[in-house]
Design a protein around this motif. Structure first.
Motif, PDB file in Angstrom:
ATOM      1  N   THR A 260      -0.638  11.908   9.218  1.00 14.52           N
ATOM      2  CA  THR A 260      -2.135  11.769   8.573  1.00 14.52           C
ATOM      3  C   THR A 260      -2.968  11.957  10.167  1.00 14.52           C
ATOM      4  O   THR A 260      -2.193  11.299  11.110  1.00 14.52           O
ATOM      5  N   GLY A 261      -4.214  12.814  10.500  1.00 16.22           N
ATOM      6  CA  GLY A 261      -4.850  12.432  11.474  1.00 16.22           C
ATOM      7  C   GLY A 261      -6.101  12.959  11.697  1.00 16.22           C
ATOM      8  O   GLY A 261      -6.982  13.657  11.231  1.00 16.22           O
ATOM      9  N   LEU A 262      -6.855  11.808  12.348  1.00 16.80           N
ATOM     10  CA  LEU A 262      -7.937  12.813  12.559  1.00 16.80           C
ATOM     11  C   LEU A 262      -8.898  12.756  13.922  1.00 16.80           C
ATOM     12  O   LEU A 262      -8.029  12.034  15.229  1.00 16.80           O
ATOM     13  N   LEU A 263      -9.612  13.346  14.116  1.00 13.05           N
ATOM     14  CA  LEU A 263     -10.236  13.542  15.317  1.00 13.05           C
ATOM     15  C   LEU A 263     -10.736  11.663  16.011  1.00 13.05           C
ATOM     16  O   LEU A 263     -11.346  11.668  14.805  1.00 13.05           O
ATOM     17  N   ALA A 264     -10.583  11.715  17.514  1.00 14.98           N
ATOM     18  CA  ALA A 264     -10.810  10.728  17.222  1.00 14.98           C
ATOM     19  C   ALA A 264     -12.367  10.726  17.204  1.00 14.98           C
ATOM     20  O   ALA A 264     -12.684   9.375  16.963  1.00 14.98           O
ATOM     21  N   GLY A 265     -13.429  10.906  17.023  1.00 16.08           N
ATOM     22  CA  GLY A 265     -14.636  10.503  16.854  1.00 16.08           C
ATOM     23  C   GLY A 265     -14.505  10.500  15.879  1.00 16.08           C
ATOM     24  O   GLY A 265     -16.571   9.768  15.154  1.00 16.08           O
ATOM     25  N   HIS A 266     -14.110  10.561  14.241  1.00 19.05           N
ATOM     26  CA  HIS A 266     -14.039  10.629  13.169  1.00 19.05           C
ATOM     27  C   HIS A 266     -13.554   9.067  13.026  1.00 19.05           C
ATOM     28  O   HIS A 266     -13.551   9.107  11.628  1.00 19.05           O
ATOM     29  N   ARG A 267     -12.852   8.850  13.913  1.00 17.46           N
ATOM     30  CA  ARG A 267     -12.122   7.520  13.411  1.00 17.46           C
ATOM     31  C   ARG A 267     -12.662   6.508  12.905  1.00 17.46           C
ATOM     32  O   ARG A 267     -14.185   6.477  13.291  1.00 17.46           O
ATOM     33  N   GLY A 268     -12.438   5.634  12.241  1.00 20.31           N
ATOM     34  CA  GLY A 268     -12.598   3.948  11.717  1.00 20.31           C
ATOM     35  C   GLY A 268     -13.642   4.286  10.673  1.00 20.31           C
ATOM     36  O   GLY A 268     -14.479   3.429  10.858  1.00 20.31           O
TER      37      GLY A 268
ATOM     38  N   LEU B 248       6.383   7.766  -2.066  1.00 21.66           N
ATOM     39  CA  LEU B 248       6.227   7.460  -0.907  1.00 21.66           C
ATOM     40  C   LEU B 248       6.466   7.678  -0.016  1.00 21.66           C
ATOM     41  O   LEU B 248       6.279   6.114   0.121  1.00 21.66           O
ATOM     42  N   ARG B 249       7.088   8.272   1.017  1.00 19.16           N
ATOM     43  CA  ARG B 249       8.171   7.580   2.416  1.00 19.16           C
ATOM     44  C   ARG B 249       7.294   7.820   3.091  1.00 19.16           C
ATOM     45  O   ARG B 249       5.968   8.747   3.321  1.00 19.16           O
ATOM     46  N   THR B 250       6.985   7.028   4.625  1.00 18.66           N
ATOM     47  CA  THR B 250       6.751   7.935   5.847  1.00 18.66           C
ATOM     48  C   THR B 250       7.426   6.612   7.006  1.00 18.66           C
ATOM     49  O   THR B 250       8.517   5.759   6.600  1.00 18.66           O
ATOM     50  N   PHE B 251       7.472   7.025   7.993  1.00 19.62           N
ATOM     51  CA  PHE B 251       7.974   6.455   8.877  1.00 19.62           C
ATOM     52  C   PHE B 251       6.862   6.122  10.746  1.00 19.62           C
ATOM     53  O   PHE B 251       6.249   7.195  10.400  1.00 19.62           O
ATOM     54  N   HIS B 252       7.095   5.743  11.360  1.00 18.47           N
ATOM     55  CA  HIS B 252       6.054   5.543  12.575  1.00 18.47           C
ATOM     56  C   HIS B 252       6.344   5.116  13.497  1.00 18.47           C
ATOM     57  O   HIS B 252       8.027   3.951  13.695  1.00 18.47           O
ATOM     58  N   HIS B 253       6.188   4.888  15.015  1.00 23.47           N
ATOM     59  CA  HIS B 253       6.062   4.548  15.784  1.00 23.47           C
ATOM     60  C   HIS B 253       6.290   2.896  15.474  1.00 23.47           C
ATOM     61  O   HIS B 253       4.319   3.028  15.713  1.00 23.47           O
ATOM     62  N   PRO B 254       6.366   2.149  16.160  1.00 25.76           N
ATOM     63  CA  PRO B 254       6.495   0.562  15.899  1.00 25.76           C
ATOM     64  C   PRO B 254       4.881   0.702  16.670  1.00 25.76           C
ATOM     65  O   PRO B 254       3.961  -0.228  16.814  1.00 25.76           O
ATOM     66  N   ALA B 255       4.209   1.455  18.104  1.00 22.24           N
ATOM     67  CA  ALA B 255       3.055   1.074  18.571  1.00 22.24           C
ATOM     68  C   ALA B 255       2.081   1.108  17.350  1.00 22.24           C
ATOM     69  O   ALA B 255       0.827   0.741  18.868  1.00 22.24           O
TER      70      ALA B 255
ATOM     71  N   ALA C 299      -0.128   1.234  15.918  1.00 19.05           N
ATOM     72  CA  ALA C 299      -0.978   0.509  14.781  1.00 19.05           C
ATOM     73  C   ALA C 299      -2.038   0.745  13.870  1.00 19.05           C
ATOM     74  O   ALA C 299      -1.691  -0.023  12.828  1.00 19.05           O
ATOM     75  N   ALA C 300      -2.670   1.526  14.388  1.00 16.31           N
ATOM     76  CA  ALA C 300      -3.792   2.575  13.480  1.00 16.31           C
ATOM     77  C   ALA C 300      -3.281   2.918  11.878  1.00 16.31           C
ATOM     78  O   ALA C 300      -2.816   2.808  11.629  1.00 16.31           O
ATOM     79  N   ALA C 301      -1.771   3.954  12.545  1.00 11.83           N
ATOM     80  CA  ALA C 301      -0.872   4.379  11.437  1.00 11.83           C
ATOM     81  C   ALA C 301      -0.365   2.962  10.378  1.00 11.83           C
ATOM     82  O   ALA C 301      -0.690   3.270   9.234  1.00 11.83           O
ATOM     83  N   ILE C 302       0.083   1.795  11.182  1.00 15.62           N
ATOM     84  CA  ILE C 302       1.172   1.393  10.399  1.00 15.62           C
ATOM     85  C   ILE C 302      -0.334   0.637   9.963  1.00 15.62           C
ATOM     86  O   ILE C 302      -0.144   0.720   8.492  1.00 15.62           O
ATOM     87  N   GLY C 303      -1.371   0.256  10.205  1.00 17.10           N
ATOM     88  CA  GLY C 303      -2.164  -0.492   9.408  1.00 17.10           C
ATOM     89  C   GLY C 303      -3.240   0.048   8.316  1.00 17.10           C
ATOM     90  O   GLY C 303      -2.813  -0.567   7.528  1.00 17.10           O
ATOM     91  N   MET C 304      -3.053   1.483   8.852  1.00 16.84           N
ATOM     92  CA  MET C 304      -3.952   3.022   7.026  1.00 16.84           C
ATOM     93  C   MET C 304      -2.658   2.216   6.250  1.00 16.84           C
ATOM     94  O   MET C 304      -3.511   2.333   5.359  1.00 16.84           O
ATOM     95  N   ASN C 305      -1.478   2.144   6.556  1.00 19.89           N
ATOM     96  CA  ASN C 305      -0.348   2.643   5.227  1.00 19.89           C
ATOM     97  C   ASN C 305      -0.755   0.816   4.712  1.00 19.89           C
ATOM     98  O   ASN C 305      -0.315   1.066   3.407  1.00 19.89           O
ATOM     99  N   ARG C 306      -0.409   0.304   4.954  1.00 20.82           N
ATOM    100  CA  ARG C 306      -0.539  -1.164   5.119  1.00 20.82           C
ATOM    101  C   ARG C 306      -1.906  -1.599   4.222  1.00 20.82           C
ATOM    102  O   ARG C 306      -1.296  -1.970   2.711  1.00 20.82           O
ATOM    103  N   ARG C 307      -2.756  -0.625   4.694  1.00 22.29           N
ATOM    104  CA  ARG C 307      -4.207  -1.134   4.045  1.00 22.29           C
ATOM    105  C   ARG C 307      -3.724  -0.165   2.610  1.00 22.29           C
ATOM    106  O   ARG C 307      -4.203  -1.206   1.682  1.00 22.29           O
ATOM    107  N   LEU C 308      -2.927   0.985   2.398  1.00 25.31           N
ATOM    108  CA  LEU C 308      -2.938   1.291   0.886  1.00 25.31           C
ATOM    109  C   LEU C 308      -1.777   0.784   0.147  1.00 25.31           C
ATOM    110  O   LEU C 308      -1.898   0.548  -1.247  1.00 25.31           O
ATOM    111  N   GLY C 309      -1.055  -0.784   0.742  1.00 23.91           N
ATOM    112  CA  GLY C 309      -0.134  -1.093   0.240  1.00 23.91           C
ATOM    113  C   GLY C 309       1.202  -0.815   0.323  1.00 23.91           C
ATOM    114  O   GLY C 309       2.257  -0.719  -0.690  1.00 23.91           O
ATOM    115  N   PHE C 310       1.478   0.456   0.996  1.00 20.89           N
ATOM    116  CA  PHE C 310       2.598   0.429   1.780  1.00 20.89           C
ATOM    117  C   PHE C 310       3.875  -0.524   2.133  1.00 20.89           C
ATOM    118  O   PHE C 310       2.959  -1.538   2.479  1.00 20.89           O
TER     119      PHE C 310
END
Ligand SMILES: CC(C)(COP(=O)(O)OP(=O)(O)OC[C@H]1O[C@@H](n2cnc3c(N)ncnc32)[C@H](O)[C@@H]1OP(=O)(O)O)[C@@H](O)C(=O)NCCC(=O)NCCS
Length: 178
Positions: A116-124, A147-154, A156-167
């Motif tokens: 999952t990725g956004l160009l920097a100017g479109h984030r947030g 639905l599974r995924t994994f992320h580098h522990p650092a 934070a944006a990707a982990i936060g996004m997925n936890r926001r969805l309920g992961f």
């Protein structure tokens, strides 16, 4: 030292789309269009555009290292049995590709959120939540329940996004969670 990946999973049967539909609507109201690789056409030109977007977004993944060459990307990410253009959700702004959320269906029976990725100017602005909502629709349409995924522990944006969805944390044995 080996990285201790943050492994996450989402129960697709319990996921409540209605919580995130307003985010999809508000993105559309600001001019973001959502489509898929299947709808646009899984052409050589579009594969190249996907590569460029993925490469740009992946530069912000902690410790991602050097990205694939285009030939490596084709061989390892596209010309593989689990690649499905219907599972490549794209966000467009004025026709330009600004976001991607890619999902595969794994032989073990679950869906896997690849990138999952956004160009920097479109984030947030909630665009990733909107794309993931569509990705979840794809995963469900293929009969999956998790639905599974994994992320580098650092990451934070990707982990936060997925936890926001309920992961939630995925404690399944590693082999089942690939
Ligand atoms: C991860 C990424 C896709 C998030 O995209 P985004 O469009 O900015 O995210 P959204 O605006 O939709 O935010 C979704 C939720 O994520 C969380 N979030 C977003 N950025 C965050 C941050 N920096 N730290 C913690 N949580 C964050 C918030 O909970 C947010 O929900 P809210 O708006 O209700 O508060 C984006 O940062 C990105 O492209 N990063 C580089 C590529 C990458 O690391 N991808 C993941 C690896 S596959």
């Amino acid at each position: 030292m080996a990285v201790e990946w943050v492994r996450l999973k989402l129960d697709l049967d319990a996921f409540d789309d209605a919580r995130f539909e307003p985010r999809l609507r508000s993105c559309r109201q600001t001019g973001i269009e959502f489509t898929t690789m299947a709808a646009l056409g899984d052409t050589a030109e579009h594969r190249r555009a996907l590569y460029e977007l993925n490469k740009t977004c992946s530069a912000d993944i902690p410790e991602r290292g050097e990205f694939y060459t285009y030939d490596e990307y084709l061989a390892q990410r596209i010309e593989i049995p689990t690649y499905d253009p219907r599972g490549i959700v794209l966000a467009l702004d004025g026709g330009a590709w600004v976001g991607m959320a890619t999902t595969s269906i794994q032989p073990e029976g679950h869906a896997f959120s690849e990138m999952t990725g956004l160009l920097a100017g479109h984030r947030g602005r909630g665009v990733s939540l909107a794309m993931k909502l569509l990705a979840i629709g794809f995963a469900r349409s293929r009969g999956t329940h998790v639905l599974r995924t994994f992320h580098h522990p650092a990451n934070a944006a990707a982990i936060g996004m997925n936890r926001r969805l309920g992961f939630v944390d995925d404690d399944a044995p590693r082999a089942a969670a690939v």
